[in-house]
Design an enzyme around this catalytic site. Structure first.
Site, PDB file in Angstrom:
ATOM      1  NE  ARG A  17     -29.759  -1.656 -12.747  1.00 27.64           N
ATOM      2  CZ  ARG A  17     -30.454  -2.076 -13.751  1.00 27.64           C
ATOM      3  NH1 ARG A  17     -31.586  -2.706 -13.628  1.00 27.64           N
ATOM      4  NH2 ARG A  17     -30.067  -1.935 -15.022  1.00 27.64           N
ATOM      5  N   GLY A  65     -25.226   6.777 -17.044  1.00 25.85           N
ATOM      6  CA  GLY A  65     -23.714   6.744 -17.219  1.00 25.85           C
ATOM      7  C   GLY A  65     -23.191   6.094 -18.299  1.00 25.85           C
ATOM      8  NE  ARG A  87     -23.056   7.035 -11.886  1.00 21.44           N
ATOM      9  CZ  ARG A  87     -23.546   5.850 -12.619  1.00 21.44           C
ATOM     10  NH1 ARG A  87     -24.574   6.095 -13.290  1.00 21.44           N
ATOM     11  NH2 ARG A  87     -23.018   4.502 -12.724  1.00 21.44           N
ATOM     12  CG  ASP A 128     -26.208  -2.933 -13.159  1.00 23.47           C
ATOM     13  OD1 ASP A 128     -25.229  -2.088 -12.319  1.00 23.47           O
ATOM     14  OD2 ASP A 128     -26.139  -2.682 -14.456  1.00 23.47           O
ATOM     15  CE  LYS A 133     -29.838   0.861 -17.610  1.00 21.45           C
ATOM     16  NZ  LYS A 133     -28.449   1.380 -17.664  1.00 21.45           N
ATOM     17  CB  SER A 164     -15.500  -0.213 -15.459  1.00 17.24           C
ATOM     18  OG  SER A 164     -16.469   0.415 -16.153  1.00 17.24           O
TER      19      SER A 164
HETATM   20  C1  S3P Z   1     -22.834  -0.812 -18.060  1.00 16.27           C
HETATM   21  C2  S3P Z   1     -21.830  -1.250 -16.991  1.00 16.27           C
HETATM   22  C3  S3P Z   1     -21.813  -1.425 -15.938  1.00 16.27           C
HETATM   23  C4  S3P Z   1     -23.371  -1.196 -15.337  1.00 16.27           C
HETATM   24  C5  S3P Z   1     -24.075  -0.470 -16.061  1.00 16.27           C
HETATM   25  C6  S3P Z   1     -24.011  -0.486 -17.494  1.00 16.27           C
HETATM   26  C7  S3P Z   1     -22.748  -0.773 -19.357  1.00 16.27           C
HETATM   27  O1  S3P Z   1     -20.925  -0.409 -15.195  1.00 16.27           O
HETATM   28  O2  S3P Z   1     -23.222  -1.082 -13.902  1.00 16.27           O
HETATM   29  O3  S3P Z   1     -25.602  -0.339 -15.471  1.00 16.27           O
HETATM   30  O4  S3P Z   1     -23.458  -0.693 -20.199  1.00 16.27           O
HETATM   31  O5  S3P Z   1     -21.596  -0.939 -19.940  1.00 16.27           O
HETATM   32  P1  S3P Z   1     -19.352  -0.342 -14.865  1.00 16.27           P
HETATM   33  O6  S3P Z   1     -19.121  -0.302 -16.323  1.00 16.27           O
HETATM   34  O7  S3P Z   1     -19.297   0.908 -14.453  1.00 16.27           O
HETATM   35  O8  S3P Z   1     -19.365  -1.398 -14.039  1.00 16.27           O
END
Ligand code: S3P
Length: 434
Positions: A395, A94, A122, A320, A22, A167
């Site tokens: 999830r 997100g 969020r 995740d 993803k 993050s």
């Molecule tokens: C992601 C980063 C993670 C992860 C999300 C996908 C990404 O989030 O939990 O499912 O693709 O950069 P965070 O950056 O908030 O940790």
């Protein structure tokens, strides 16, 4: 409401090819759109989140062709996006919201991003703070630091950002905005989060460097560049999706599953380390490497698991996977402690709460904490089938479907269609192994 009934399994056998990653699928469309020339993406994840990303770029004038085996993104260069005529719908995603905000911060037009109820609750201050420091003009329309976000044209300058959280979404938003800044941009995070943006930016022709520091923190640095150039991208299978099948193979007795084409990038592979620490022996076969991303087929056989401690720098590499790890812990012998994982509270649901509630419904002794949970595993007492509330969190739905295979009695997953976010064929794949 869609529901799925899961019955205990007597053994899972066969092989399964995991859909595309993803995170990498999102990034391949985003960079393809702002690169010059065509980007060809194979094994793209056609889940709802990545389709939201495609939808947003189409609204900004990017032609994206969806063929059966390949996605073609006809990029128009760093300055080629056009003003969307309406609000950009980011759905449940997100990653779309935060990474796209970084790109939009550097455009000379106004845009508004909004998503579903979960997405719009969020936290977005984590990206608004650094991006606005770079000179962006991002405001929360309801003044609650959440989407809908209004992004007005801004002139960006390079900054060094010390991120309080590890993050990848924050890091990526700042680096992508850095493509439009007048000077070098860098982000230091407390520990290294997934590095797909850095790797892919390099492949598209940007100058990016990464440094690990002795205290475990990590810095990614981007030099301004004139243009990015379209690429061919073969997306590896998503280790976060593979984790459900690895867990199912470990937990259901008499199982043997070959999980094919799994991305094994070390910034994502903490789940494999936890499986080993819990006593599993996984075989990684056919290892290969492409575009900076490792991949392998993983052979899984049933195993007796034991409790472990999951903390510190490991957390961003498996954030995740913590819901499915919690299910594994409930079926393992002894105590598992998950700590340093307060980020679980700001995912599609508050996953400390939703995992705790559902594990309790299945009879597992679990204590939520401020930054994780403590699970008293009892390998000799199977979980009891229960009604599971997914709260529309993909999830949670998939983790408890796996729990249902290893439980006694029937498990019902409510709002099970939410798996479409990251794994539309999840239940079909699960049935194919039974
Ligand atoms: C992601 C980063 C993670 C992860 C999300 C996908 C990404 O989030 O939990 O499912 O693709 O950069 P965070 O950056 O908030 O940790």
């Amino acid at each position: 409401m869609s529901v799925r009934c899961i019955r205990p399994s007597a053994g899972l056998k066969g092989e399964i090819t995991i859909p595309g990653d993803k995170s990498i699928s999102h990034r391949s469309v985003m960079l393809g759109a702002i690169a010059r020339g065509t980007t060809e993406i194979t094994h793209f994840l056609k889940g709802a989140d990545c389709l939201s990303t495609i939808g947003c770029f189409r609204r900004m004038g990017i032609e994206i062709e969806e063929k059966p085996d390949v996605i073609l993104v006809h990029g128009k260069g760093l300055r080629g996006l056009v003003a969307p005529s309406d609000t950009l719908n980011v759905g449940n995603s997100g990653t779309t919201t935060r990474l796209l905000s970084g790109i939009l911060a550097g455009q000379n037009f106004l845009s508004v991003l909004s998503g579903d109820a979960s997405l719009n609750s969020r936290p977005m201050a984590r990206i608004m703070t650094p991006l606005n420091r770079m000179g962006a003009h991002i405001t929360s329309l309801h003044h609650n630091d959440c989407a809908p976000l209004k992004i007005e044209p801004g002139i960006l300058r390079g900054i060094h950002y010390q991120s309080p959280v590890a993050s990848a979404q924050v890091k990526s938003a700042v680096l992508l905005a850095g493509l439009y800044a007048d000077s070098e941009t860098s982000v230091t995070e407390p520990s290294l989060s997934r590095n797909h943006t850095e790797l892919m930016l390099q492949n598209f022709g940007a100058y990016v460097s990464s440094t690990m520091h002795s205290d475990g923190s990590a810095t990614a640095q981007l030099e301004p560049c004139g243009e990015l150039y379209g690429q061919q991208i073969a997306v590896p299978g998503d280790i976060s999706s593979a984790a459900y099948f690895i867990a199912a193979g470990l937990l259901v007795p008499h199982s043997e599953i070959l999980v094919k084409n799994v991305g094994t990038n070390f910034t994502r592979a903490g789940f494999l380390k936890v499986c080993e620490a819990m006593g599993a022996s996984l075989s990684l076969l056919n290892k290969s490497f492409e575009g900076g991303e490792g991949r392998a087929d993983i052979l899984v056989r049933s195993a007796s698991l034991k409790g472990t401690v999951i903390e510190g720098d490991l957390i961003p590499t498996l954030i995740d996977e913590l819901p499915i790890i919690a299910v594994m812990a409930a079926c393992a012998e002894g105590t598992t402690i998950i700590k340093d994982a307060a980020e679980l509270k700001v995912k599609e649901t508050n996953r400390i709460d939703t995992v705790t509630e559902n594990l309790k419904a299945m009879g597992a002794p679990v204590t939520p904490t401020a930054d994780g949970m403590i699970i008293e595993g009892r390998a000799d007492t199977p979980l009891s089938g229960a009604h599971i509330k997914s709260y529309l969190d993909h999830r949670i739905a998939m983790s408890f479907a796996v729990a249902g295979l290893a439980a006694s009695g029937e498990t019902v997953i409510e709002d099970s269609q939410c798996v479409d976010v990251s794994y539309p064929e999840f239940f079909v794949s699960l049935e194919s192994l039974s």
